[in-house]
Design a protein around this motif. Structure first.
Motif, PDB file in Angstrom:
ATOM      1  N   THR A 142       0.860  -1.181   0.000  1.00  0.00           N
ATOM      2  CA  THR A 142       0.000   0.000   0.000  1.00  0.00           C
ATOM      3  C   THR A 142       0.895   1.229   0.000  1.00  0.00           C
ATOM      4  O   THR A 142       1.837   1.303   0.781  1.00  0.00           O
ATOM      5  N   LEU A 143       0.602   2.178  -0.883  1.00  0.00           N
ATOM      6  CA  LEU A 143       1.267   3.471  -0.917  1.00  0.00           C
ATOM      7  C   LEU A 143       0.214   4.522  -0.632  1.00  0.00           C
ATOM      8  O   LEU A 143      -0.911   4.431  -1.143  1.00  0.00           O
ATOM      9  N   GLU A 144       0.559   5.519   0.201  1.00  0.00           N
ATOM     10  CA  GLU A 144      -0.412   6.573   0.464  1.00  0.00           C
ATOM     11  C   GLU A 144       0.289   7.865   0.803  1.00  0.00           C
ATOM     12  O   GLU A 144       1.436   7.869   1.264  1.00  0.00           O
ATOM     13  N   HIS A 157      -6.106  13.054  -0.148  1.00  0.00           N
ATOM     14  CA  HIS A 157      -5.448  11.849   0.353  1.00  0.00           C
ATOM     15  C   HIS A 157      -5.558  10.815  -0.755  1.00  0.00           C
ATOM     16  O   HIS A 157      -6.659  10.506  -1.231  1.00  0.00           O
ATOM     17  N   VAL A 158      -4.413  10.295  -1.204  1.00  0.00           N
ATOM     18  CA  VAL A 158      -4.401   9.266  -2.238  1.00  0.00           C
ATOM     19  C   VAL A 158      -3.785   7.994  -1.663  1.00  0.00           C
ATOM     20  O   VAL A 158      -2.806   8.059  -0.916  1.00  0.00           O
ATOM     21  N   TYR A 213      -7.712   4.739  -4.160  1.00  0.00           N
ATOM     22  CA  TYR A 213      -8.616   5.515  -3.314  1.00  0.00           C
ATOM     23  C   TYR A 213      -8.217   6.986  -3.381  1.00  0.00           C
ATOM     24  O   TYR A 213      -7.036   7.310  -3.348  1.00  0.00           O
ATOM     25  N   VAL A 214      -9.210   7.859  -3.454  1.00  0.00           N
ATOM     26  CA  VAL A 214      -8.985   9.295  -3.333  1.00  0.00           C
ATOM     27  C   VAL A 214      -9.933   9.807  -2.265  1.00  0.00           C
ATOM     28  O   VAL A 214     -11.145   9.560  -2.324  1.00  0.00           O
ATOM     29  N   ASP A 215      -9.353  10.461  -1.270  1.00  0.00           N
ATOM     30  CA  ASP A 215     -10.109  11.012  -0.147  1.00  0.00           C
ATOM     31  C   ASP A 215     -11.000   9.947   0.515  1.00  0.00           C
ATOM     32  O   ASP A 215     -12.148  10.200   0.875  1.00  0.00           O
ATOM     33  N   GLN A 258      -9.065   0.719   6.936  1.00  0.00           N
ATOM     34  CA  GLN A 258      -7.743   1.162   7.387  1.00  0.00           C
ATOM     35  C   GLN A 258      -7.300   2.411   6.645  1.00  0.00           C
ATOM     36  O   GLN A 258      -6.724   3.324   7.236  1.00  0.00           O
ATOM     37  N   ILE A 259      -7.580   2.473   5.360  1.00  0.00           N
ATOM     38  CA  ILE A 259      -7.214   3.651   4.569  1.00  0.00           C
ATOM     39  C   ILE A 259      -7.972   4.865   5.043  1.00  0.00           C
ATOM     40  O   ILE A 259      -7.402   5.954   5.186  1.00  0.00           O
TER      41      ILE A 259
END
Length: 168
Positions: free
Chosen positions: A30-32, A94-95, A108-110, A162-163
């Motif tokens: 996972t990258l964020e 938030h990506v 995922y975005v926001d 979790q994200i």
């Protein structure tokens, strides 16, 4: 975020995170990050292990569309997923992107799932020798122009719940 964010100028700013074994991730990933940019003149690297020759994984904004793309590489084959939201609008976003081996790439975005690719997903990601960079690709291209905060690399496929908690 804004007070602790890194300010990348789109010309020569980057963070070289090295090549520690903890970022040599070949499985779930996972990258964020939180990003704020309005630049759509060129692709912009948020975070990744990719120097255009040795390629493992990357999170990038795309030229003109301002969409976010995750790419994973296996034996020179590329699997990717794009967002549906233009994040190059001068606002904080938030990506997050998730690689689940042999199963899917999710973006995922926001906190909202915007896409899921289940086609040709590799069982592992390449583990080449390049370093992890934030704000540029490892060969000094794809410079990020904007603010970036709380960028993270996880050796797990985080869930949607979790994200969403990472956003706060």
């Amino acid at each position: 975020i804004g007070k602790s964010a890194l300010d990348f100028d789109g010309i020569d700013d980057y963070v070289d995170c090295g090549s520690d074994s903890s970022i040599e991730i070949t499985g779930a990933l996972t990258l964020e990050a939180w990003i704020k940019t309005s630049d759509t003149a060129a692709n912009q690297r948020i975070i990744g292990r990719d120097d255009a020759t040795s390629r493992d994984y990357a999170l990038t904004t795309m030229t003109t569309s301002g969409l976010v793309r995750m790419v994973v590489f296996k034996s020179d084959a590329e699997s990717n997923i794009d967002s549906s939201t233009n994040v190059c609008d001068g606002k904080w976003h938030h990506v997050a992107v998730v690689f689940t081996p042999s199963t899917s790439l999710e973006i995922y975005v926001d906190g909202k799932l915007e896409g899921k690719n289940t086609t040709n997903i590799p069982a592992t990601i390449d583990n080449d020798t390049e370093q992890l960079w934030m704000g540029a690709r490892g060969d000094g291209a794809l410079w990020f122009d904007g603010l970036m905060g709380r960028a993270s690399v996880w050796d797990a496929a985080l869930t949607a719940a979790q994200i969403r908690t990472m956003m706060f």
